[in-house]
Enzyme design. Structure first.
Site, short mmCIF file in Angstrom:
data_model
loop_
_atom_site.label_atom_id
_atom_site.label_comp_id
_atom_site.label_asym_id
_atom_site.label_seq_id
_atom_site.Cartn_x
_atom_site.Cartn_y
_atom_site.Cartn_z
N GLY A 171 49.88 43.45 37.01
CA GLY A 171 51.07 43.16 37.82
C GLY A 171 51.95 42.12 37.17
O GLY A 171 51.99 41.95 35.96
N GLY A 172 52.64 41.38 38.03
CA GLY A 172 53.56 40.36 37.56
C GLY A 172 52.88 39.31 36.70
O GLY A 172 53.54 38.63 35.91
N GLY A 406 74.09 48.45 5.44
CA GLY A 406 73.89 47.48 6.51
C GLY A 406 72.52 46.83 6.42
O GLY A 406 72.35 45.66 6.77
N ALA A 407 71.57 47.60 5.93
CA ALA A 407 70.22 47.06 5.84
C ALA A 407 70.17 45.94 4.80
O ALA A 407 69.44 44.95 4.96
CB ALA A 407 69.24 48.17 5.50
C1 HXC Z 1 41.49 38.30 45.92
C2 HXC Z 1 40.21 39.47 44.46
C3 HXC Z 1 41.35 40.04 43.89
C4 HXC Z 1 42.61 39.65 44.41
C5 HXC Z 1 39.64 40.75 42.83
N1 HXC Z 1 39.19 39.95 43.77
N2 HXC Z 1 40.98 40.83 42.87
N3 HXC Z 1 40.28 38.60 45.47
N4 HXC Z 1 42.62 38.77 45.44
N5 HXC Z 1 43.76 40.08 43.87
C6 HXC Z 1 37.80 39.59 44.04
C7 HXC Z 1 36.97 40.78 44.49
O1 HXC Z 1 37.09 40.94 45.87
C8 HXC Z 1 35.58 40.32 44.08
O2 HXC Z 1 35.12 39.39 45.02
C9 HXC Z 1 35.82 39.55 42.80
O3 HXC Z 1 37.22 39.19 42.81
C10 HXC Z 1 35.57 40.36 41.57
O4 HXC Z 1 36.26 41.59 41.69
P1 HXC Z 1 35.54 43.00 41.48
O5 HXC Z 1 36.47 44.03 42.00
O6 HXC Z 1 34.15 42.99 42.01
O7 HXC Z 1 35.44 43.05 39.91
P2 HXC Z 1 35.70 44.26 38.93
O8 HXC Z 1 34.99 45.48 39.40
O9 HXC Z 1 35.36 43.76 37.56
O10 HXC Z 1 37.27 44.55 39.02
C11 HXC Z 1 38.18 43.58 38.65
C12 HXC Z 1 39.60 44.01 39.01
C13 HXC Z 1 39.66 44.48 40.48
C14 HXC Z 1 40.02 45.17 38.06
C15 HXC Z 1 40.52 42.83 38.72
O11 HXC Z 1 39.07 43.48 41.31
C16 HXC Z 1 41.05 44.69 40.96
O12 HXC Z 1 41.67 45.73 40.68
N6 HXC Z 1 41.57 43.74 41.72
C17 HXC Z 1 42.92 43.85 42.28
C18 HXC Z 1 43.92 43.60 41.20
C19 HXC Z 1 45.30 43.55 41.75
O13 HXC Z 1 45.85 44.58 42.20
N7 HXC Z 1 45.83 42.34 41.81
C20 HXC Z 1 47.16 42.13 42.30
C21 HXC Z 1 48.10 42.42 41.10
S1 HXC Z 1 49.73 42.14 41.56
P3 HXC Z 1 33.56 39.32 45.42
O14 HXC Z 1 33.51 38.22 46.42
O15 HXC Z 1 33.21 40.65 45.96
O16 HXC Z 1 32.85 39.01 44.15
C22 HXC Z 1 49.89 40.53 41.24
C23 HXC Z 1 51.21 40.03 41.59
C24 HXC Z 1 51.55 38.88 40.72
O17 HXC Z 1 49.05 39.87 40.77
C25 HXC Z 1 53.00 38.59 40.93
C26 HXC Z 1 53.49 37.60 39.98
C27 HXC Z 1 54.95 37.49 40.00
#
Ligand code: HXC
Length: 510
Positions: A171-172, A406-407
């Site tokens: 994401g961001g 030009g290059a």
């Molecule tokens: C809160 C989160 C989380 C999130 C993961 N966890 N992502 N908690 N917010 N965004 C937690 C899980 O619940 C889990 O907690 C622990 O972190 C580990 O995650 P797992 O899923 O068990 O690990 P894994 O299988 O290795 O997968 C990792 C992952 C997946 C690929 C990162 O968790 C995932 O897809 N997460 C969501 C990613 C996402 O969409 N993020 C938002 C992006 S947008 P427990 O307690 O069970 O261990 C963004 C906007 C930013 O970030 C904007 C900026 C301008």
């Protein structure tokens, strides 16, 4: 509490913070082939130099049961230490704590480190391994990203900023690394994408796995987002150390000089046979770069992207230099959109940080065709002109063979602001190649007349002498003398003092 009890309480709390997300999550991190945030920092920095800041910070979120789930440090390990005895700042996302996700307080920790680095003039290294914005925190988390991006932008060109992607970066969150100077990724262990495979499938119906979508190979060879592709985390961390050895700590310093263990006058006979007799035969420009630089060592940047141009760092007489070189062995060294972007950004980095630029030129021109024109080769090619023209660091060019049209201009020609232009006797400096020129000038001529005109054109222009007669070349040199000539030119320009007119900032074509 006795004094001893207070010390014990602190030690217990400190130990708890050092454990991050706890034994089980650390084991899972290892089982997935990853190091923890603290292990990474330990490996990156000189032994025993890390000072951790904000180790006991906890998040302030109370939603979704978070009020009961405080982990000291809150998923960011940050502070300062040394690399090769020089100060650096570092922050690492700790995947064992809520998947390394960013909370509002975690963002404040990062911003504190970024501000310290800017105030004190030392590089910042970010070790990314994060699930992105912590969902429970809502706008607090995404605003935290905004403040990190702001600091990235303000620090750009003042201190080197380096990012390693060692796990997910989605994401961001990708925009912080993208705003830094260099990105490292690890094969099969790190991923960067704005939206993951599931969203891609839902929106565009494309089926793609995360490796192909945003893995290290994709970003180092196709998108050009990442600069270094490493096999392991260890290699990544060691490569960051090495990269820093070529860079100053900030834009007010010069890069550190190293004792030169190579003969500065070394004449390199092998260079006399690198350029083929046939001007249309390719050769590998690295067979010129490597023999010329100290200890034949060239630290290439973006080796897998836009291979028609080669960029990277080396040393000449112990002094750090940025090398920009056309690569005749790939697409004849032609300039296209990707090569233009790659070269321009590298030139601007060198100029930000007082690193002289050495250009090796063998370029037949810009790549023709609808794809290039429609995607804006004019806009992208203009970036190289802009980058070279605005750069005030010492700029030296060696024309090895073709320098057409030009290059020729954009590859640090004399009128674009080059300080010293060398050319080999094999250089061809003209508006275009002989056949193309004759086809325009003598469109209706017979084949015999054309052949004669080609010979005449080659005699007049397929050499460096016209340019040398008019002062567009400072010196024609034999290839074997390149090293010593470059070292002398760098010494001659080492006190160069040039500045562009004061302005808020230029309006570079993007
Ligand atoms: C809160 C989160 C989380 C999130 C993961 N966890 N992502 N908690 N917010 N965004 C937690 C899980 O619940 C889990 O907690 C622990 O972190 C580990 O995650 P797992 O899923 O068990 O690990 P894994 O299988 O290795 O997968 C990792 C992952 C997946 C690929 C990162 O968790 C995932 O897809 N997460 C969501 C990613 C996402 O969409 N993020 C938002 C992006 S947008 P427990 O307690 O069970 O261990 C963004 C906007 C930013 O970030 C904007 C900026 C301008």
């Amino acid at each position: 509490m006795t004094t001893a009890e207070q010390y014990k309480k602190f030690e217990e709390l400190d130990k708890l913070a050092s454990q991050g997300g706890g034994v089980e999550r650390v084991e899972r991190q290892h089982a997935n082939g990853h190091m923890t945030a603290r292990e990474r920092i330990d490996m990156l920095l000189d032994k025993g130099t890390f000072n951790e800041i904000d180790k006991l910070v906890i998040h302030q979120c109370t939603d979704f049961g978070m009020d009961k789930n405080h982990i000291p440090g809150d998923g960011i390990v940050c502070g300062y230490g040394k690399i090769d005895g020089r100060l650096v700042y570092v922050y690492a996302y700790d995947f064992t704590v809520y998947g390394g996700t960013l909370s509002a307080t975690g963002a404040k920790k990062i911003v504190k480190v970024q501000e310290l680095a800017l105030k004190n003039g030392a590089p910042v290294i970010a070790l990314n391994d994060s699930g992105g914005a912590r969902i429970q925190e809502g706008v607090g988390s995404i605003s935290g990203y905004a403040s990190i991006f702001y600091q990235n932008t303000i620090a750009s060109g003042v201190i080197p900023q380096i990012s390693a992607i060692l796990g997910p970066c989605a994401g961001g969150a990708c925009y912080s690394p993208a705003l830094t100077d260099f990105i490292f990724m690890v094969k099969e262990k790190s991923h960067m994408f704005i939206t993951g495979p599931d969203v891609v499938k839902a929106v565009t119906h494309e089926e793609v796995d995360k490796e192909e979508l945003g893995g290290a190979y994709t970003h180092s060879s196709k998108s050009g987002v990442t600069h270094f592709l490493c096999d392991t985390e260890e290699e990544t961390l060691m490569s960051i150390r090495e990269l820093l050895s070529f860079l100053p700590s900030n834009n007010m310093e010069d890069a550190p000089m190293q004792t030169c263990t190579d003969d500065i006058r070394r004449a390199e006979e092998s260079l006399m046979t690198v350029i083929p007799d046939d001007p249309n035969m390719p050769y590998d420009i690295k067979n010129i770069i490597e023999p010329v630089v100290d200890n034949h060592y060239f630290f290439e940047v973006m080796p897998h992207f836009a291979k028609n141009i080669v960029v990277g760092f080396a040393r000449l007489g112990g002094r750090s230099v940025g090398i920009v070189a056309n690569q005749p062995a790939y697409l004849a060294g032609v300039l296209d959109i990707n090569a233009s972007d790659k070269a321009s950004r590298f030139i601007r980095f060198c100029d930000c940080f007082n690193i002289p630029i050495v250009t090796f030129e063998d370029v037949p021109g810009f790549l023709p065709g609808c794809t290039q024109e429609h995607n804006g080769i004019i806009r992208h090619g203009a970036k190289i002109v802009y980058a070279y023209a605005e750069a005030t660091v010492p700029k030296i060019t060696v024309i090895t063979r073709k320098a057409y049209g030009g290059a020729y201009i954009v590859m640090n020609s004399k009128p674009i602001g080059s300080d010293v232009n060398f050319s080999y006797p094999t250089a061809e400096i003209a508006v275009m190649g002989a056949d193309g020129a004759v086809n325009i000038l003598y469109r209706k001529a017979t084949p015999e007349e054309k052949a004669k005109a080609v010979e005449e054109y080659k005699e007049k222009f397929s050499n460096p002498y016209r340019a040398a007669e008019q002062g567009y070349i400072d010196e024609i040199i034999l290839p074997k003398d390149t090293r010593y000539k470059l070292i002398q030119a760098l010494e001659m320009t080492q006190n160069k003092s040039q500045s562009n007119p004061p302005k808020k900032h230029g309006n570079m074509p993007l």
